[in-house]
Design a protein around this motif. Structure first.
Motif, PDB file in Angstrom:
ATOM      1  N   LYS A 178     -54.178 118.522 -48.698  1.00  0.00           N
ATOM      2  CA  LYS A 178     -54.962 118.865 -47.527  1.00  0.00           C
ATOM      3  C   LYS A 178     -53.740 118.207 -46.570  1.00  0.00           C
ATOM      4  CE  LYS A 178     -58.819 118.553 -46.527  1.00  0.00           C
ATOM      5  NZ  LYS A 178     -60.198 118.151 -46.717  1.00  0.00           N
ATOM      6  N   VAL A 238     -53.502 116.863 -42.762  1.00  0.00           N
ATOM      7  CA  VAL A 238     -54.417 117.338 -41.368  1.00  0.00           C
ATOM      8  C   VAL A 238     -53.716 116.867 -40.462  1.00  0.00           C
ATOM      9  CG1 VAL A 238     -56.400 115.920 -40.576  1.00  0.00           C
ATOM     10  CG2 VAL A 238     -56.323 116.312 -43.098  1.00  0.00           C
ATOM     11  N   ARG A 254     -53.995 115.631 -35.815  1.00  0.00           N
ATOM     12  CA  ARG A 254     -54.676 115.264 -35.287  1.00  0.00           C
ATOM     13  C   ARG A 254     -53.804 115.956 -33.533  1.00  0.00           C
ATOM     14  NH1 ARG A 254     -56.485 110.949 -33.040  1.00  0.00           N
ATOM     15  NH2 ARG A 254     -56.086 109.909 -35.081  1.00  0.00           N
ATOM     16  N   THR A 296     -58.706 119.089 -34.488  1.00  0.00           N
ATOM     17  CA  THR A 296     -58.218 118.281 -35.870  1.00  0.00           C
ATOM     18  C   THR A 296     -57.902 119.295 -36.067  1.00  0.00           C
ATOM     19  OG1 THR A 296     -59.333 116.197 -35.777  1.00  0.00           O
ATOM     20  CG2 THR A 296     -58.723 116.928 -38.090  1.00  0.00           C
ATOM     21  N   LYS A 297     -57.056 119.726 -36.831  1.00  0.00           N
ATOM     22  CA  LYS A 297     -57.094 120.715 -38.275  1.00  0.00           C
ATOM     23  C   LYS A 297     -56.166 120.909 -39.589  1.00  0.00           C
ATOM     24  CE  LYS A 297     -57.412 124.249 -34.175  1.00  0.00           C
ATOM     25  NZ  LYS A 297     -57.977 124.877 -34.032  1.00  0.00           N
ATOM     26  N   GLU A 298     -56.651 121.439 -40.711  1.00  0.00           N
ATOM     27  CA  GLU A 298     -56.516 121.194 -41.548  1.00  0.00           C
ATOM     28  C   GLU A 298     -55.631 122.597 -42.863  1.00  0.00           C
ATOM     29  OE1 GLU A 298     -59.801 119.957 -43.862  1.00  0.00           O
ATOM     30  OE2 GLU A 298     -60.115 118.292 -42.664  1.00  0.00           O
ATOM     31  N   LYS A 323     -55.023 123.595 -46.716  1.00  0.00           N
ATOM     32  CA  LYS A 323     -55.350 123.181 -47.571  1.00  0.00           C
ATOM     33  C   LYS A 323     -54.468 124.171 -48.928  1.00  0.00           C
ATOM     34  CE  LYS A 323     -59.723 122.390 -46.911  1.00  0.00           C
ATOM     35  NZ  LYS A 323     -61.231 121.979 -47.294  1.00  0.00           N
ATOM     36  N   SER A 330     -51.669 124.241 -34.984  1.00  0.00           N
ATOM     37  CA  SER A 330     -51.852 122.963 -34.537  1.00  0.00           C
ATOM     38  C   SER A 330     -52.972 122.906 -33.664  1.00  0.00           C
ATOM     39  CB  SER A 330     -50.710 121.499 -35.151  1.00  0.00           C
ATOM     40  OG  SER A 330     -50.043 122.789 -34.417  1.00  0.00           O
TER      41      SER A 330
END
Length: 200
Positions: free
Chosen positions: A82, A84, A86, A91-93, A95, A136
């Protein structure tokens, strides 16, 4: 899956590594998302074998010294990776699943400030790969002038949470202070794969 023997850093849980170039340093133009950087963004390639069999571990984190923005990569026991990202309160992720976190993996990350996109690529020593891309944050980003491999605490009453530690092996970690496009990053990844892996 590696060619011959390589030098590496072996971390036990509780150990860490930290580097900071102060945001007021005159060399800040060479720092990711620095000012006045030619391209607003960052690219990271890391070759590592995290020991995340019991709990998630953080492979690396880049952030600004005021903790206004950050990007980090974690590996999970379920073979998920993952990214991450910020900035401010957002915050965006991104995966990637199905990539065996018990083997050496080449992890590629790009955060492009101009397109507001973040990309995560994971290539394994078995010759397979997976990648994912996502949005993002658009908020203001600070200069990413802190690099850390795990957090650590000298205060036994305030231990670091497991997912912010790192245990395992790191062969290399390279940071470019700009966002590579797909072709450039893939070309760099393949150079590392051919250099280190039997099945690039």
């Amino acid at each position: 899956g590696l060619k011959g023997s390589v030098g590496l850093l072996r971390f036990a849980s509780g150990q860490g590594l930290f580097h900071r170039m102060d945001k007021n340093d005159g060399r800040r133009k060479d720092i990711p998302i620095g000012y006045p950087a030619k391209s607003k963004g960052v690219t990271v390639i890391m070759l590592a074998r995290p020991d995340c069999s019991k709990s998630p571990v953080r492979c690396f984190r880049l952030r600004d010294q005021d903790n206004k923005s950050m990007l980090q990569v974690r590996a999970y026991p379920n073979n998920e990776w993952k990214l991450v990202v910020r900035a401010g309160a957002t915050t965006k992720e991104v995966k990637v699943g199905g990539r065996d976190s018990r083997q050496f993996s080449l992890v590629g990350v790009t955060w492009n400030i101009e397109t507001n996109k973040a990309l995560l690529s994971v290539r394994g020593e078995d010759g397979n790969k997976a990648r994912a891309e996502g949005d993002s944050p658009k908020e203001d980003r600070g200069v990413l002038n802190e690099l850390s491999i795990a957090d650590f605490s000298k205060d036994a009453s305030k231990p670091v949470v497991a997912e912010d530690t790192f245990a395992g092996d790191i062969v290399c970690l390279v940071v470019w202070p700009f966002a590579m496009d797909w072709n450039a990053r893939s070309s760099q990844e393949m150079k590392f794969m051919k250099h280190y892996f039997n099945k690039p």
